[in-house]
Design a protein around this motif. Structure first.
Motif, PDB file in Angstrom:
ATOM      1  N   LEU A 100      -2.403  -3.780  -7.050  1.00 45.29           N
ATOM      2  CA  LEU A 100      -2.097  -2.996  -8.251  1.00 45.29           C
ATOM      3  C   LEU A 100      -3.293  -2.959  -9.191  1.00 45.29           C
ATOM      4  O   LEU A 100      -3.677  -1.879  -9.691  1.00 45.29           O
ATOM      5  N   LEU A 151       1.316   5.836  -7.504  1.00 44.70           N
ATOM      6  CA  LEU A 151       0.132   6.115  -8.310  1.00 44.70           C
ATOM      7  C   LEU A 151      -0.094   7.593  -8.638  1.00 44.70           C
ATOM      8  O   LEU A 151      -0.574   7.896  -9.743  1.00 44.70           O
ATOM      9  N   LEU A 203      -4.357   0.283 -16.028  1.00 44.73           N
ATOM     10  CA  LEU A 203      -2.939  -0.080 -16.161  1.00 44.73           C
ATOM     11  C   LEU A 203      -2.630  -0.537 -17.583  1.00 44.73           C
ATOM     12  O   LEU A 203      -3.350  -1.351 -18.162  1.00 44.73           O
ATOM     13  N   ASP A 230       0.831  -1.208   0.000  1.00 45.72           N
ATOM     14  CA  ASP A 230       0.000   0.000   0.000  1.00 45.72           C
ATOM     15  C   ASP A 230       0.870   1.265   0.000  1.00 45.72           C
ATOM     16  O   ASP A 230       0.575   2.228  -0.711  1.00 45.72           O
ATOM     17  N   ARG A 284      -6.212  -0.877  -7.762  1.00 39.91           N
ATOM     18  CA  ARG A 284      -5.987   0.564  -7.626  1.00 39.91           C
ATOM     19  C   ARG A 284      -5.603   1.232  -8.947  1.00 39.91           C
ATOM     20  O   ARG A 284      -5.590   2.465  -9.022  1.00 39.91           O
ATOM     21  N   ALA A 285      -5.265   0.449  -9.956  1.00 46.65           N
ATOM     22  CA  ALA A 285      -4.890   1.020 -11.254  1.00 46.65           C
ATOM     23  C   ALA A 285      -5.694   0.332 -12.353  1.00 46.65           C
ATOM     24  O   ALA A 285      -5.164  -0.477 -13.121  1.00 46.65           O
ATOM     25  N   ARG A 342       1.738   2.845 -17.312  1.00 49.02           N
ATOM     26  CA  ARG A 342       0.930   4.050 -17.003  1.00 49.02           C
ATOM     27  C   ARG A 342      -0.465   3.577 -16.602  1.00 49.02           C
ATOM     28  O   ARG A 342      -0.832   2.432 -16.776  1.00 49.02           O
ATOM     29  N   TRP A 343      -1.238   4.504 -16.071  1.00 45.93           N
ATOM     30  CA  TRP A 343      -2.589   4.137 -15.617  1.00 45.93           C
ATOM     31  C   TRP A 343      -3.520   5.340 -15.633  1.00 45.93           C
ATOM     32  O   TRP A 343      -3.094   6.463 -15.805  1.00 45.93           O
ATOM     33  N   GLY A 360       1.132   8.837 -12.231  1.00 44.04           N
ATOM     34  CA  GLY A 360       0.498   8.483 -13.497  1.00 44.04           C
ATOM     35  C   GLY A 360       1.274   7.504 -14.349  1.00 44.04           C
ATOM     36  O   GLY A 360       0.717   6.897 -15.261  1.00 44.04           O
ATOM     37  N   ARG A 361       2.556   7.358 -14.098  1.00 42.65           N
ATOM     38  CA  ARG A 361       3.393   6.403 -14.825  1.00 42.65           C
ATOM     39  C   ARG A 361       4.616   6.096 -13.975  1.00 42.65           C
ATOM     40  O   ARG A 361       4.987   6.867 -13.098  1.00 42.65           O
ATOM     41  N   LEU A 414       2.410   1.759  -3.461  1.00 37.94           N
ATOM     42  CA  LEU A 414       1.418   2.227  -4.427  1.00 37.94           C
ATOM     43  C   LEU A 414       0.991   3.667  -4.130  1.00 37.94           C
ATOM     44  O   LEU A 414       0.742   4.448  -5.055  1.00 37.94           O
ATOM     45  N   ASP A 415       0.920   4.027  -2.857  1.00 30.42           N
ATOM     46  CA  ASP A 415       0.622   5.423  -2.495  1.00 30.42           C
ATOM     47  C   ASP A 415       1.669   6.365  -3.079  1.00 30.42           C
ATOM     48  O   ASP A 415       1.351   7.482  -3.528  1.00 30.42           O
TER      49      ASP A 415
END
Length: 393
Positions: free
Chosen positions: A361, A126, A368, A119, A364-365, A392-393, A129-130, A122-123
């Motif tokens: 992942l 994310l 992706l 977590d 949350r994305a 990217r996401w 953006g990439r 990812l915080d």
């Protein structure tokens, strides 16, 4: 002995697409005499068929202890004996001592911490953006987990990454040797620090204290070897497992869509990734302790045998249409973690980390996607993974 196939003749193709090379060899037979490309340049038997590989991995006539034949590599010379260099009864003894401390319960107790680390990563990742998924998630998650598990200080982890990667995917013989020297010195100092620091609840401290029922314990050299194999096997393979799974899913949109529609397929997707593009391309060397026959091929005493896990797992006699990535496939029996007494001790931890990272992942994305071409595949024939994975996401 017949024709010796020089694998260096395949050039960069062996690194970029080894599966095609192994498929060509498998069409000619399950076992071949080959010369490995630099820096090894050894002659060895290469096993590329599934049934033959599975049998070879469990054959007691194939020793992991090269010292019995006067062969010693940097890890044994500089680090010490460890599980991948030992046969029974020594292997049985070493594995018995480590499994007293590295239990399934201990792995399961790591679940909340693995989620917490995921977590946090990812915080941090994310909002941009990439990212390069290897640097942002696939590498830092397992290295943090295994270093915390063993009690490696956070300040040491960047240097450890450089050394460990060079030992499993060396760029030259000189840099490989220097990396092993650096790791040996570091692990010796780490173990001594833990001895003098007194009781602690990390795994390395537990291994220092672990005693078998007959009073047996790990020697200082064995502790160093055990720390080495746990640190290396405990994170390098998981980096590639996470990276390869994401790469396979993004390269097969139908499979990614199926997984997003039904996340109960996550474990199956991980197992298919292990079969399709496992993190370990070849098992480490084995040595024939006596003359033997592998699929009609006569192997002489002292010959080196290399079992190609990634080739075995794409054998059409075992898996229909093996070049297809299919998360609904029955992958039972794949050899990505080995087979027999040397089956990967860290497999449950690797699967737990991959499951946690991928679920988080993908949740949350939701958008992706690849953000350019992946980086180069790692050099050498041991590990299978990319150096970078832009997303990217």
């Amino acid at each position: 002995m017949g024709q010796v196939i020089d694998l260096s003749e395949f050039g960069d193709g062996l690194r970029e697409d080894p599966h095609s090379v192994y498929a060509r060899l498998r069409e000619l037979g399950p076992v071949h005499r080959v010369r490995l490309p630099a820096p090894e340049e050894l002659e060895t038997w290469l096993v590329v068929g599934y049934e033959e590989a599975r049998a070879a991995l469990a054959d007691p006539r194939l020793s992991k202890d090269g010292g019995r034949f006067g062969v010693r590599f940097f890890d044994e010379e500089l680090i010490g004996k460890h599980l991948l260099l030992a046969d029974p009864p020594q292997h049985t003894r070493l594995r018995g001592l480590i499994t007293r401390a590295f239990t399934m319960r201990r792995v399961e107790e790591l679940r909340p911490r693995i989620q917490q680390i995921t977590d946090r990563l990812l915080d941090e990742m994310l909002p941009h953006g990439r990212a390069d998924l290897i640097d942002a998630l696939a590498y830092p998650l397992p290295i943090t987990v295994i270093c915390e598990l063993l009690g490696v200080p956070e300040l040491d982890r960047a240097e450890f990454r450089k050394l460990s990667t060079e030992t499993v995917a060396p760029t030259s013989a000189e840099s490989e040797y220097e990396a092993f020297v650096g790791l040996a010195d570091y692990l010796t100092e780490l173990i001594e620090d833990k001895r003098s620091a007194g009781p602690s609840d990390d795994l390395l401290s537990d291994l220092i204290r672990t005693t078998a029922e007959d009073g047996d314990r790990l020697s200082p050299q064995e502790l160093r070897g055990m720390a080495f194999i746990l640190l290396i096997a405990g994170h390098e393979t998981t980096v590639n497992l996470i990276g390869n799974t994401v790469l396979a899913l993004l390269g097969h949109p139908d499979q990614l869509a199926a997984l997003r529609a039904d996340m109960t397929l996550l474990d199956a997707a991980i197992e298919e990734s292990l079969r399709y593009q496992g993190p370990v391309e070849n098992a480490t060397y084995r040595y024939a302790v006596e003359p033997l026959d592998i699929a009609g091929t006569a192997v002489a005493q002292g010959d080196i045998v290399l079992v190609t896990l990634s080739a075995a797992d794409r054998d059409a006699t075992r898996y229909a249409d093996p070049v297809r990535f299919d998360i609904r496939r029955d992958t039972r029996g794949h050899l990505a973690f080995g087979h027999g007494i040397h089956f990967c001790l860290g497999a449950p931890l690797a699967r737990l980390e991959a499951r946690t990272a991928l679920r988080s992942l993908l949740e949350r994305a939701p958008a992706l996607a690849l953000d350019g071409a992946p980086g180069d595949w790692l050099p050498g024939m041991l590990m299978r993974g990319v150096r970078s994975l832009p997303v990217r996401w």
